[in-house]
Scaffold this motif. Structure first.
Motif, PDB file in Angstrom:
ATOM      1  N   LEU A   1      27.171  33.998 -16.692  1.00 35.82           N
ATOM      2  CA  LEU A   1      26.382  32.780 -16.879  1.00 35.82           C
ATOM      3  C   LEU A   1      25.698  32.336 -15.587  1.00 35.82           C
ATOM      4  O   LEU A   1      25.388  31.155 -15.416  1.00 35.82           O
ATOM      5  CB  LEU A   1      27.287  31.661 -17.415  1.00 35.82           C
ATOM      6  N   CYS A   2      25.480  33.284 -14.663  1.00 37.93           N
ATOM      7  CA  CYS A   2      24.844  32.945 -13.380  1.00 37.93           C
ATOM      8  C   CYS A   2      23.553  32.142 -13.579  1.00 37.93           C
ATOM      9  O   CYS A   2      23.263  31.218 -12.829  1.00 37.93           O
ATOM     10  CB  CYS A   2      24.490  34.212 -12.608  1.00 37.93           C
TER      11      CYS A   2
ATOM     12  N   CYS B   1      36.018  38.131 -13.867  1.00 33.22           N
ATOM     13  CA  CYS B   1      35.119  38.092 -12.695  1.00 33.22           C
ATOM     14  C   CYS B   1      35.856  37.459 -11.514  1.00 33.22           C
ATOM     15  O   CYS B   1      36.290  36.304 -11.581  1.00 33.22           O
ATOM     16  CB  CYS B   1      33.856  37.296 -13.024  1.00 33.22           C
TER      17      CYS B   1
ATOM     18  N   LEU C   1      31.401  40.412 -11.492  1.00 35.47           N
ATOM     19  CA  LEU C   1      30.529  40.840 -12.590  1.00 35.47           C
ATOM     20  C   LEU C   1      29.108  40.313 -12.406  1.00 35.47           C
ATOM     21  O   LEU C   1      28.188  40.784 -13.062  1.00 35.47           O
ATOM     22  CB  LEU C   1      31.089  40.347 -13.935  1.00 35.47           C
TER      23      LEU C   1
HETATM   24  S1  SF4 Z   1      29.322  35.595 -11.336  1.00 33.79           S
HETATM   25 FE1  SF4 Z   1      31.157  35.795 -12.560  1.00 33.79          FE
HETATM   26  S2  SF4 Z   1      32.044  33.737 -12.710  1.00 33.79           S
HETATM   27 FE2  SF4 Z   1      29.921  33.561 -12.008  1.00 33.79          FE
HETATM   28  S3  SF4 Z   1      28.750  33.246 -13.881  1.00 33.79           S
HETATM   29 FE3  SF4 Z   1      28.683  35.460 -13.491  1.00 33.79          FE
HETATM   30  S4  SF4 Z   1      30.470  36.266 -14.610  1.00 33.79           S
HETATM   31 FE4  SF4 Z   1      30.733  34.060 -14.501  1.00 33.79          FE
END
Ligand code: SF4
Length: 375
Positions: free
Chosen positions: A319-320, A340, A346
């Motif tokens: 969900l970045c 993650c 991830l």
């Molecule tokens: S980096 Fe990891 S914790 Fe951050 S939104 Fe992406 S998957 Fe989720």
């Protein structure tokens, strides 16, 4: 720092904490909530490290925006860099990029499989690599905001004047003001004040934020990275918000000039032209890229190596994008800290030393404040 300095700083910190508490009481009396955004990876880390959110009153929300250049870079860019390493090109990069996932792999994996990936701490190292390996092609991964653009272009200028012919740039330069304009114009996101980035502002100048204050009524303060700088910046934003008069305050005048660094801007203008760029989470933003001018296309790694940059494939669970818009807090990602993790990231926000998820994981604290930033 001696004891006297230490006591002065503690006194100043106490002063600003009391002021923030006063602002919080006024907001509570008036039944208002203020939503502030910082857009600088170094601010993200400093705010988390010094637990600044932990003592903000309930009516003051402080969220992180797209302040990490690695985090907003499309995975297709990593795919292109990995392809170059697979082809035997020497890929020179800052360390953060090595572990950022592309669509299928990472530069770390490419290196483990025999690709030549060299981590550098300064763009000038890429020039040295090219000079020391005249029979090889060297590509520097030119990822960054205006802060990084300036030294990379200074390196390119040195390569041009030294007649270095085996060095090129894979550019993913991005400009902060068009991204802020896109965020402010998004009807789904409410931003009352911007804690403007310090290093970027040293290049572009504090006046770059005038349209946000004058046209959009968003309070703006340019602030440094020390805890006191940040507290001073937040106090300035709240004063503007509560007075109903948005303007640009430059609290970092020891480094940032109204017009920025004219020498750096002139050099950047000589080599670069604005273009459209794709930002993770924000989509394509007009004039938010800086691309090499056609007369310098021989230094463009895409042209030189016949690369076609394609949009990459994002991890569907990451969900970045929402986190980079300040719509979600890192802890609201179901993968945060489980699937993650900094050891097995991830998404880029968990890799980068300036990433929102990495900051939340490393320092914990009251980061989960994004919900509510949306209008
Ligand atoms: S980096 Fe990891 S914790 Fe951050 S939104 Fe992406 S998957 Fe989720």
């Amino acid at each position: 720092m001696n004891y006297r300095d230490g006591f002065r700083r503690m006194e100043a910190a106490g002063h600003f904490r009391r002021r923030l508490a006063d602002h919080g009481r006024q907001l509570a009396r008036e039944g208002r909530v203020v939503r502030l955004m910082e857009v600088c990876g170094s601010h993200t880390m400093a705010i988390a490290r010094y637990a600044i959110r932990d003592f903000l009153p309930a009516g003051i929300r402080l969220v992180s925006g797209p302040g990490c250049p690695v985090c907003v870079t499309d995975p297709g860019y990593l795919d292109a860099a990995i392809e170059l390493a697979d082809r035997g090109v020497i890929v020179s990069t800052f360390g953060d990029m090595v572990r950022v996932p592309g669509s299928r792999s990472t530069l770390a994996q490419a290196r483990a499989e025999g690709g030549r990936v060299e981590v550098c701490y300064s763009p000038m190292s890429a020039l040295e690599l090219a000079r020391n390996h005249p029979a090889s092609e060297v590509v520097f991964l030119a990822v960054g905001f205006e802060t990084t653009v300036a030294p990379v272009i200074a390196m390119l200028d040195a390569a041009v004047s030294q007649g270095i012919g085996n060095l090129s740039l894979l550019t993913a330069f991005k400009r902060i003001p068009p991204a802020l304009a896109a965020l402010i114009s998004d009807p789904g996101i409410r931003i009352d004040g911007l804690l403007c980035p310090a290093h970027v502002s040293a290049i572009i100048g504090a006046d770059a934020y005038l349209p946000f204050a004058e046209t959009h009524g968003v309070a703006c303060v340019v602030a440094g990275f020390e805890p006191l700088d940040i507290l001073l910046g937040l106090d300035g934003l709240l004063q503007q918000y509560l007075s109903g008069k948005a303007r640009v305050d430059n609290q970092y005048a020891r480094v940032v000039k109204p017009g920025g660094n004219r020498q750096a801007l002139a050099l950047m203008d000589r080599y670069l032209l604005p273009g459209d760029a794709s930002w993770r989470g924000l989509g394509t933003i007009p004039a938010s890229a800086l691309n090499l001018r056609p007369e310098f296309s021989r230094f463009d790694a895409g042209n030189r190596h016949g690369l076609i940059l394609q949009p990459g494939r994002l991890n569907p669970g990451c969900l970045c994008g929402e986190i980079l818009k300040g719509k979600l807090a890192p802890e609201e990602c179901p993968l945060f800290g489980g699937a993650c993790h900094p050891d097995r990231p991830l998404g880029p926000c968990m890799v980068s030393s300036e990433g929102n998820c990495a900051a939340a994981f490393r320092y914990g604290g009251k980061v989960g404040m994004a919900s509510g930033v949306c209008a």
